[in-house]
Design a protein around this motif. Structure first.
Motif, PDB file in Angstrom:
ATOM      1  N   ASP A 125      -0.620   5.619  -0.536  1.00 13.03           N
ATOM      2  CA  ASP A 125      -0.109   5.904  -1.884  1.00 13.03           C
ATOM      3  C   ASP A 125       0.094   7.393  -2.103  1.00 13.03           C
ATOM      4  N   ASP A 126      -0.644   8.226  -1.360  1.00 14.00           N
ATOM      5  CA  ASP A 126      -0.501   9.680  -1.510  1.00 14.00           C
ATOM      6  C   ASP A 126       0.776  10.211  -0.865  1.00 14.00           C
ATOM      7  N   GLN A 127       1.465   9.374  -0.073  1.00 10.37           N
ATOM      8  CA  GLN A 127       2.707   9.811   0.575  1.00 10.37           C
ATOM      9  C   GLN A 127       3.917   9.005   0.108  1.00 10.37           C
ATOM     10  N   ALA A 128       3.844   8.487  -1.116  1.00  6.26           N
ATOM     11  CA  ALA A 128       4.981   7.749  -1.685  1.00  6.26           C
ATOM     12  C   ALA A 128       5.961   8.765  -2.267  1.00  6.26           C
ATOM     13  N   ILE A 129       7.024   9.081  -1.496  1.00  2.53           N
ATOM     14  CA  ILE A 129       7.916  10.183  -1.890  1.00  2.53           C
ATOM     15  C   ILE A 129       9.382   9.767  -1.960  1.00  2.53           C
ATOM     16  N   TYR A 130       9.630   8.449  -1.989  1.00  4.28           N
ATOM     17  CA  TYR A 130      11.026   8.008  -1.977  1.00  4.28           C
ATOM     18  C   TYR A 130      11.426   7.242  -3.234  1.00  4.28           C
ATOM     19  N   GLY A 131      10.853   7.618  -4.374  1.00  8.49           N
ATOM     20  CA  GLY A 131      11.229   6.986  -5.636  1.00  8.49           C
ATOM     21  C   GLY A 131      12.708   7.130  -5.931  1.00  8.49           C
ATOM     22  N   PHE A 132      13.315   8.243  -5.508  1.00 10.97           N
ATOM     23  CA  PHE A 132      14.738   8.477  -5.763  1.00 10.97           C
ATOM     24  C   PHE A 132      15.616   7.502  -4.989  1.00 10.97           C
ATOM     25  N   ARG A 133      15.058   6.842  -3.981  1.00 15.71           N
ATOM     26  CA  ARG A 133      15.806   5.833  -3.221  1.00 15.71           C
ATOM     27  C   ARG A 133      15.528   4.413  -3.713  1.00 15.71           C
ATOM     28  N   GLY A 134      14.705   4.298  -4.744  1.00 17.12           N
ATOM     29  CA  GLY A 134      14.390   2.972  -5.274  1.00 17.12           C
ATOM     30  C   GLY A 134      13.028   2.455  -4.875  1.00 17.12           C
ATOM     31  N   ALA A 135      12.279   3.229  -4.053  1.00 18.92           N
ATOM     32  CA  ALA A 135      10.931   2.797  -3.680  1.00 18.92           C
ATOM     33  C   ALA A 135      10.055   2.748  -4.928  1.00 18.92           C
ATOM     34  N   ASP A 136       9.141   1.781  -4.965  1.00 13.13           N
ATOM     35  CA  ASP A 136       8.296   1.558  -6.139  1.00 13.13           C
ATOM     36  C   ASP A 136       6.840   1.523  -5.696  1.00 13.13           C
ATOM     37  N   ILE A 137       6.044   2.483  -6.189  1.00 11.36           N
ATOM     38  CA  ILE A 137       4.640   2.561  -5.791  1.00 11.36           C
ATOM     39  C   ILE A 137       3.786   1.500  -6.490  1.00 11.36           C
ATOM     40  N   GLY A 138       4.355   0.832  -7.508  1.00  9.41           N
ATOM     41  CA  GLY A 138       3.608  -0.145  -8.302  1.00  9.41           C
ATOM     42  C   GLY A 138       2.887  -1.202  -7.485  1.00  9.41           C
ATOM     43  N   PRO A 139       3.562  -1.890  -6.529  1.00  6.15           N
ATOM     44  CA  PRO A 139       2.880  -2.922  -5.750  1.00  6.15           C
ATOM     45  C   PRO A 139       1.716  -2.395  -4.907  1.00  6.15           C
ATOM     46  N   THR A 140       1.756  -1.117  -4.532  1.00  5.95           N
ATOM     47  CA  THR A 140       0.630  -0.538  -3.799  1.00  5.95           C
ATOM     48  C   THR A 140      -0.569  -0.374  -4.729  1.00  5.95           C
ATOM     49  N   MET A 141      -0.314   0.153  -5.923  1.00  7.91           N
ATOM     50  CA  MET A 141      -1.385   0.407  -6.875  1.00  7.91           C
ATOM     51  C   MET A 141      -1.894  -0.884  -7.523  1.00  7.91           C
ATOM     52  N   ASN A 142      -1.094  -1.946  -7.467  1.00 10.60           N
ATOM     53  CA  ASN A 142      -1.499  -3.241  -8.018  1.00 10.60           C
ATOM     54  C   ASN A 142      -1.342  -4.323  -6.948  1.00 10.60           C
ATOM     55  N   PHE A 143      -1.850  -4.026  -5.767  1.00  8.29           N
ATOM     56  CA  PHE A 143      -1.668  -4.928  -4.620  1.00  8.29           C
ATOM     57  C   PHE A 143      -2.294  -6.294  -4.893  1.00  8.29           C
ATOM     58  N   ASP A 144      -3.476  -6.289  -5.474  1.00  3.85           N
ATOM     59  CA  ASP A 144      -4.166  -7.548  -5.758  1.00  3.85           C
ATOM     60  C   ASP A 144      -3.391  -8.394  -6.766  1.00  3.85           C
ATOM     61  N   GLY A 145      -2.654  -7.742  -7.668  1.00  9.57           N
ATOM     62  CA  GLY A 145      -1.845  -8.482  -8.631  1.00  9.57           C
ATOM     63  C   GLY A 145      -0.681  -9.192  -7.956  1.00  9.57           C
ATOM     64  N   HIS A 146      -0.126  -8.568  -6.930  1.00  8.10           N
ATOM     65  CA  HIS A 146       0.987  -9.169  -6.192  1.00  8.10           C
ATOM     66  C   HIS A 146       0.498 -10.169  -5.147  1.00  8.10           C
ATOM     67  N   PHE A 147      -0.655  -9.863  -4.567  1.00  7.80           N
ATOM     68  CA  PHE A 147      -1.195 -10.715  -3.503  1.00  7.80           C
ATOM     69  C   PHE A 147      -2.662 -11.018  -3.830  1.00  7.80           C
ATOM     70  N   PRO A 148      -2.887 -12.015  -4.691  1.00 10.04           N
ATOM     71  CA  PRO A 148      -4.232 -12.294  -5.215  1.00 10.04           C
ATOM     72  C   PRO A 148      -5.283 -12.493  -4.123  1.00 10.04           C
ATOM     73  N   GLY A 149      -6.466 -11.957  -4.423  1.00  9.50           N
ATOM     74  CA  GLY A 149      -7.583 -12.086  -3.497  1.00  9.50           C
ATOM     75  C   GLY A 149      -7.581 -11.075  -2.376  1.00  9.50           C
ATOM     76  N   ALA A 150      -6.691 -10.087  -2.479  1.00 11.27           N
ATOM     77  CA  ALA A 150      -6.546  -9.105  -1.383  1.00 11.27           C
ATOM     78  C   ALA A 150      -7.765  -8.197  -1.266  1.00 11.27           C
ATOM     79  N   GLY A 151      -8.007  -7.739  -0.043  1.00 12.28           N
ATOM     80  CA  GLY A 151      -9.029  -6.742   0.216  1.00 12.28           C
ATOM     81  C   GLY A 151      -8.388  -5.400   0.534  1.00 12.28           C
ATOM     82  N   MET A 152      -9.185  -4.339   0.476  1.00 10.78           N
ATOM     83  CA  MET A 152      -8.672  -2.989   0.764  1.00 10.78           C
ATOM     84  C   MET A 152      -9.573  -2.302   1.781  1.00 10.78           C
TER      85      MET A 152
END
Length: 501
Positions: free
Chosen positions: A261-288
């Motif tokens: 998440d500290d190297q998410a630098i392509y927002g201008f290309r449409g990349a979205d850091i949201g699923p990384t910061m809310n990984f468990d919301g997208h993939f329930p029960g996930a571990g880190m």
């Protein structure tokens, strides 16, 4: 573990891994995983060895899908995977490809006796649409009046549709009348492409998703085809790619994502850091799992890097430690230096003097060093100036943008452009000239309604972190007071990022 798993192969796969890396490679297969891999912490090694471990301990290797972002990265990953113990060279290999490459494979496949492209309405194998043809077709499906009502040229329409393809949510802020016009144009454009048997890069994922949405039996076929789904550089995913991952999920498979998440630098290309910061919301029960042992930089440089995100929530904060150098006075490395110059010329002279001194004293070739820039324009100016001073054949550092440096490393880094409005990059609001009492009154009231600066400071800070973590042994942070920008000299203040270190 599979009954036929080769314990000696597993032992060989895990050889050389630190405890965090081994934990990631051998993580259970009954849940989703997000591996937050700090800069220089061996994420590619973890990802490739996870593929080999999957093949030994979980499923046949042809039921493994690994997705990355560039063809070069996919080819390099394939090469590394095929050399690993546990991968059978004579069996069908794991599928290692890009998101777009996988989408194209789906569109070209024949499933249940019918070509997938035919299901979408193509009568023949489509040809790739080039840029010139795309603009011509857009001009056919949109009238001048329509474009005028949208307030954009044909080029602007092209750009807007491309952005909508990657991240549809970002056009929601537009008025409904504009969105309706865009939808109609996009639908007409898709119809014409199918009629003329054309597709383009952006269609690979979009059309594959349309196929899954309208043909549930085909979607089930692909979800059942894979028992393990791995994703590289997860922080760079866009909403379409996340939708693709969801479409491939089944009760029999899970997602194993590696990113930073500290190297998410392509927002201008449409990349979205949201699923990384809310990984468990997208993939329930996930571990880190975090990878924090860095094999690139000295402890002194890592301490600087760690300070950049010292106020992050603890869940996502990484504290990088060196796996290469001891943290002692002798081997901890030189502390990064901040340099301030009056102009570009003085900066170039100091960089050259320092580079040559390091070459002499530390035996580091000048050509292996790097000067990193936030802007192409300042890079070109500095490169032209250095070439003029040294001559075209003299050895000098590699010139590269910070965006272009991601994934690379250099023994010495001169991180330039550390001025407000350049890095972080934003447009400076011009002050209104005060010539009359009326101007003074207006200026007083306007200060209370100052427009916010149009800048994603979080992403700029992550870009700064990328620049810092390219350095292995020596790091210089450089700010220049007067620069030539857009053909004129401007006065600049030191970047706020210098306060972070």
């Amino acid at each position: 573990m599979k009954n036929n798993a080769d314990s000696s192969a597993v032992k060989d796969i895990l050889k050389g891994l630190n405890s965090q890396q081994e934990k990631a490679v051998t993580a259970s297969f009954n849940r989703h995983w997000l591996v937050l891999a700090g800069a220089g912490c061996g994420k590619t090694s973890v990802l490739t060895k996870r593929i080999a471990f999957c093949a030994q301990a979980h499923c046949p290797q042809h039921k493994i899908l690994a997705l990355t972002f560039t063809r070069k990265a996919a080819e390099e990953m394939k090469e590394r995977v095929y050399k690993l113990p546990g991968i059978e060279k004579n069996d069908t290999p794991p599928v290692v490809t890009t998101f777009h490459g996988f989408g194209l494979q789906v569109l070209r496949d024949t499933v249940l006796g019918m070509k997938n492209s035919a299901r979408l309405g193509y009568t023949t194998e489509p040809a790739l649409l080039n840029g010139e043809e795309r603009v011509r077709l857009l001009a056919e499906v949109s009238t001048t009046d329509q474009r005028r009502s949208l307030g954009i040229s044909i080029t602007g329409l092209d750009d807007l549709l491309a952005r909508q393809d990657v991240n549809p949510d970002r056009v929601m802020a537009l008025p409904e009348s504009v969105r309706a016009a865009l939808r109609k144009t996009a639908d007409d454009f898709s119809r014409v492409k199918i009629e003329r048997s054309r597709w383009e890069f952006s269609d690979m994922i979009k059309q594959a998703l349309a196929l899954f949405e309208n043909h549930v039996d085909v979607k089930r076929h692909y979800a059942a085809a894979f028992s393990a789904i791995l994703v590289d550089e997860f922080q760079d995913t866009n909403p379409l790619q996340i939708t693709m991952l969801h479409a491939l999920l089944s009760p029999q498979n899970r997602v194993f994502a590696v990113g930073d998440d500290d190297q998410a630098i392509y927002g201008f290309r449409g990349a979205d850091i949201g699923p990384t910061m809310n990984f468990d919301g997208h993939f329930p029960g996930a571990g880190m799992i975090k990878l924090e042992m860095n094999y690139r930089s000295t402890p002194a440089i890592l301490k600087t890097a760690n300070r950049i995100f010292s106020d992050k929530p603890l869940q996502f904060r990484k504290s990088l430690v060196s796996g290469r150098y001891a943290d002692t006075a002798e081997s901890g490395g030189a502390r990064p230096q901040k340099w301030f110059f009056a102009d570009h010329e003085k900066m170039i002279r100091q960089v050259l003097d320092t580079a040559r001194l390091l070459q002499k004293n530390e035996k580091i070739a000048v050509s292996s060093m790097a000067m990193l820039f936030r802007l192409n324009e300042t890079l070109s100016t500095a490169k032209e100036m250095m070439t003029g001073m040294c001559g075209a054949d003299a050895g000098f550092p590699t010139f590269i943008t910070v965006h272009g440096s991601k994934g690379l490393e250099f023994p010495v880094v001169f991180l330039c452009d550390l001025e407000e409005s350049i890095f972080p990059h934003y447009k400076i609001q011009k002050s209104r000239k005060i010539n009359t009492w009326t101007d003074l009154v207006i200026s007083v009231f306007r200060t209370k309604k100052k427009k916010p600066v149009d800048c994603d400071f979080d992403e700029e800070q992550r870009l700064f972190y990328v620049g810092v973590t390219r350095a292995e042994r020596f790091l210089y942070l450089i700010s220049v007071k007067e620069k030539l920008l857009h053909g004129r000299k401007v006065q600049l203040k030191p970047s706020r990022f210098l306060r972070l270190v």
